[in-house]
Design an enzyme around this catalytic site. Structure first.
Site, short mmCIF file in Angstrom:
data_model
loop_
_atom_site.label_atom_id
_atom_site.label_comp_id
_atom_site.label_asym_id
_atom_site.label_seq_id
_atom_site.Cartn_x
_atom_site.Cartn_y
_atom_site.Cartn_z
N GLU A 274 -13.21 -49.42 50.15
CA GLU A 274 -14.47 -48.85 51.13
C GLU A 274 -14.29 -47.70 51.76
OE1 GLU A 274 -12.86 -52.07 51.17
OE2 GLU A 274 -14.26 -52.84 50.26
N GLN B 167 7.15 -43.81 55.82
CA GLN B 167 6.14 -43.45 56.48
C GLN B 167 5.54 -44.54 57.65
OE1 GLN B 167 2.58 -43.22 53.70
NE2 GLN B 167 1.37 -42.40 55.09
N SER C 297 0.41 -46.58 59.67
CA SER C 297 -0.47 -47.82 60.21
C SER C 297 0.01 -48.60 61.28
CB SER C 297 -0.79 -48.69 58.81
OG SER C 297 -1.11 -47.93 57.59
N GLU D 243 -0.39 -38.47 48.92
CA GLU D 243 -0.08 -39.92 48.58
C GLU D 243 -0.37 -40.30 46.95
OE1 GLU D 243 -0.02 -42.65 52.37
OE2 GLU D 243 -0.61 -43.27 50.42
C1 LIG Z 1 1.45 -51.89 48.94
C2 LIG Z 1 0.90 -51.17 50.15
C3 LIG Z 1 1.76 -50.41 50.81
C4 LIG Z 1 1.58 -49.65 52.11
N1 LIG Z 1 2.73 -48.73 52.52
C5 LIG Z 1 2.25 -48.19 53.77
C6 LIG Z 1 3.34 -47.40 54.53
O1 LIG Z 1 4.31 -47.05 53.80
N2 LIG Z 1 3.07 -46.63 55.50
C7 LIG Z 1 2.01 -47.15 56.20
O2 LIG Z 1 1.74 -46.39 57.41
N3 LIG Z 1 1.07 -47.95 55.59
C8 LIG Z 1 1.21 -48.39 54.60
N4 LIG Z 1 0.21 -49.27 54.01
C9 LIG Z 1 -0.79 -49.77 54.77
C10 LIG Z 1 -2.09 -49.17 54.21
O3 LIG Z 1 -2.39 -47.91 54.48
C11 LIG Z 1 -3.38 -49.94 55.35
O4 LIG Z 1 -3.14 -51.23 54.62
C12 LIG Z 1 -4.81 -49.24 54.71
O5 LIG Z 1 -5.11 -48.17 55.30
C13 LIG Z 1 -5.74 -50.41 55.39
O6 LIG Z 1 -5.53 -50.63 56.72
P1 LIG Z 1 -5.73 -52.04 57.19
O7 LIG Z 1 -4.64 -52.95 56.47
O8 LIG Z 1 -5.53 -51.99 58.78
O9 LIG Z 1 -7.00 -52.68 57.13
P2 LIG Z 1 -8.47 -52.47 57.90
O10 LIG Z 1 -8.50 -51.18 58.27
O11 LIG Z 1 -8.22 -53.35 59.08
O12 LIG Z 1 -9.46 -52.76 56.87
C14 LIG Z 1 -9.88 -54.35 56.76
C15 LIG Z 1 -11.17 -54.24 56.00
O13 LIG Z 1 -12.33 -53.44 56.69
C16 LIG Z 1 -12.88 -52.45 55.61
N5 LIG Z 1 -13.18 -51.44 56.64
C17 LIG Z 1 -12.56 -50.61 57.78
N6 LIG Z 1 -13.05 -49.83 58.04
C18 LIG Z 1 -14.32 -49.47 57.34
C19 LIG Z 1 -15.32 -48.63 57.37
N7 LIG Z 1 -15.13 -47.56 58.22
N8 LIG Z 1 -16.28 -48.53 56.47
C20 LIG Z 1 -16.15 -49.69 55.57
N9 LIG Z 1 -15.23 -50.66 55.51
C21 LIG Z 1 -14.34 -50.48 56.41
C22 LIG Z 1 -11.44 -52.03 54.91
O14 LIG Z 1 -11.84 -51.48 53.59
C23 LIG Z 1 -10.90 -53.48 54.61
O15 LIG Z 1 -11.69 -54.00 53.69
C24 LIG Z 1 0.58 -49.79 52.72
C25 LIG Z 1 -0.40 -51.09 52.27
C26 LIG Z 1 -0.13 -51.52 50.99
C27 LIG Z 1 -1.17 -52.59 50.46
#
Ligand SMILES: Cc1cc2nc3c(=O)[nH]c(=O)nc-3n(C[C@H](O)[C@H](O)[C@H](O)COP(=O)(O)OP(=O)(O)OC[C@H]3O[C@@H](n4cnc5c(N)ncnc54)[C@H](O)[C@@H]3O)c2cc1C
Length: 396
Positions: A375, A108, A111, A226
């Protein structure tokens, strides 16, 4: 057909067809042709058009016969439902069979470094060049991208459109010069996800899932599946039971190596009761509180599964389940820390549970992030379950 009729029909079909000595791919092609590989898919698309409960009934019959089912992984749980809902007939004809047989696998690519929670803000772009789209950008946290054949890719195709409307969903061929996959090394020692760099990567026009600019709807379909992926169980095989079974066992071993730390990510509350036996009242009190929390969440998860099996749309229990799983994982990590003391941070054969406690402590944070953070889950529950006003948009 009712469940009893399905059980009878699958049983009769297996009696005449299951052959543990075939090649795995041959067997799965036969299973695919029968419609029993994916009984809830429409009849014209390799299924039987049965309601959601049929998956469990057929899986139980396959297990009782010692027979191997369709391939496990994000192909069956995420890509296939998305293709069925939004893909062209040509895509379904071309990609569903090798997904069922496991001959082609998926990852997938949603992100990005600056767009995880705010997925609709993604900046990877695709531009049309004749009968191909040319893709440039970077994806991140892409689980299993290092061994996938296809990527479920979201890319911006119309930068002038409002952000949810300018996105297209593509099937990206992963094995090409424009796709560079770099594994990430995690703090728990595993490498299950990757950075994916896309530099003039090519996607045939026919690989768009839905119309250009309509990718958000298909993305929501993928994300809505998912949870099924997160709860996917490793099938148990008796390697001695024939060539098909032995090949399926090897396939599962390779596939699940990526996910070896996922049970630890969930906190392993199942290990706590034994560890707390004979300890002081404070430790036993913490273990009992954790047990109560984990059991209550298990019942909520079962209610959600029963609702799905009955064909009802996901309700509040589905939304609360993911958040509760994060809470259970964090509480379990705390209790493991309390029981193991400072030794819990050690790894190696002499450390608590042979290093499993240390792996729990550094893996649990991922539970609150994967598949949407806690969140974001709070926002969804507030807006869609409780009907509270929407979160104010961030501007500037
Ligand atoms: C084990 C694992 C497997 C994964 N596998 C995949 C995959 O196969 N393919 C893929 O595409 N992605 C994958 N991901 C990514 C995952 O979907 C993202 O890490 C997740 O959606 C969070 O995005 P970010 O890491 O950019 O954090 P950010 O969006 O940058 O968030 C940072 C912090 O800000 C907070 N925050 C952000 N927006 C808001 C809001 N509107 N209100 C309140 N708080 C907020 C968040 O809760 C977090 O604490 C995986 C992640 C993990 C941990």
């Amino acid at each position: 057909m009712n469940p009893e009729e399905v059980r009878h029909e699958v049983g009769a079909w297996l009696a005449g067809n299951w052959d543990p000595d075939r090649r795995l791919a041959d067997w799965r092609h036969r299973l695919l042709d029968s419609g029993w590989a994916a009984p809830t898919w429409p009849e014209e698309w390799f299924g039987k058009g049965l309601p959601a409960w049929a998956d469990g009934v057929v899986a139980a019959e396959l297990a009782a016969a010692g027979a191997v089912g369709a391939a496990v992984g994000s192909g069956m749980t995420l890509a296939a439902p998305t293709l069925l809902a939004h893909g062209s007939d040509e895509l379904k004809r071309r990609l569903l069979p090798p997904t069922v047989t496991g001959e082609q696998t998926w990852c997938q690519l949603f992100s990005e470094p600056t767009n995880g929670s705010d997925l609709a803000g993604l900046i990877t772009r695709a531009e049309l060049d004749g009968d191909e789209w040319v893709v440039n950008g970077q994806k991140l946290w892409s689980t299993s991208a290092h061994h996938a054949d296809h990527g479920m890719l979201l890319a911006r195709t119309d930068p002038s459109a409002p952000k949810h409307r300018g996105i297209t969903y593509f099937v990206l061929p992963m094995h090409q010069p424009g796709v560079e996959v770099r594994p990430l090394h995690q703090m728990n020692g595993h490498s299950s996800f990757n950075e994916v760099f896309l530099t003039d990567a090519r996607v045939p026009v026919a690989n768009a899932v839905g119309a250009p600019g309509d990718g958000w709807a298909a993305a929501m379909t993928t994300l809505s599946h998912e949870r099924g992926f997160a709860t996917m169980r490793r099938p148990q095989f008796d390697r001695a039971a024939g060539r098909t079974v032995s090949e399926a066992a090897a396939e599962a071993e390779e596939y699940f190596a990526t996910y070896a730390w996922y049970p630890q990510r969930a906190g392993r509350p199942d290990l706590v009761a034994d560890l707390a036996r004979g300890r002081g009242p404070s430790e036993r009190q913490s273990a009992a509180a954790l047990h109560a929390l984990a059991r209550a969440n298990e019942w909520t998860a079962r209610r959600a599964a029963a609702a799905r099996a009955a064909g009802r749309p996901p309700g509040a229990e589905g939304s609360l389940g993911k958040l509760a799983a994060s809470r259970v994982a964090r509480a379990a990590a705390q209790v493991h820390g309390q029981l193991a003391g400072a030794g819990g941070t050690l790894v190696g054969p002499d450390s608590p549970l042979g290093g499993v406690v240390a792996e729990i402590l550094v893996s649990v944070p991922a539970q609150s992030i994967a598949g949407g953070t806690d969140e974001i889950q709070h926002n969804i529950i507030g807006e869609r379950v409780l009907g509270l006003p929407r979160e104010p948009p961030v501007t500037g």
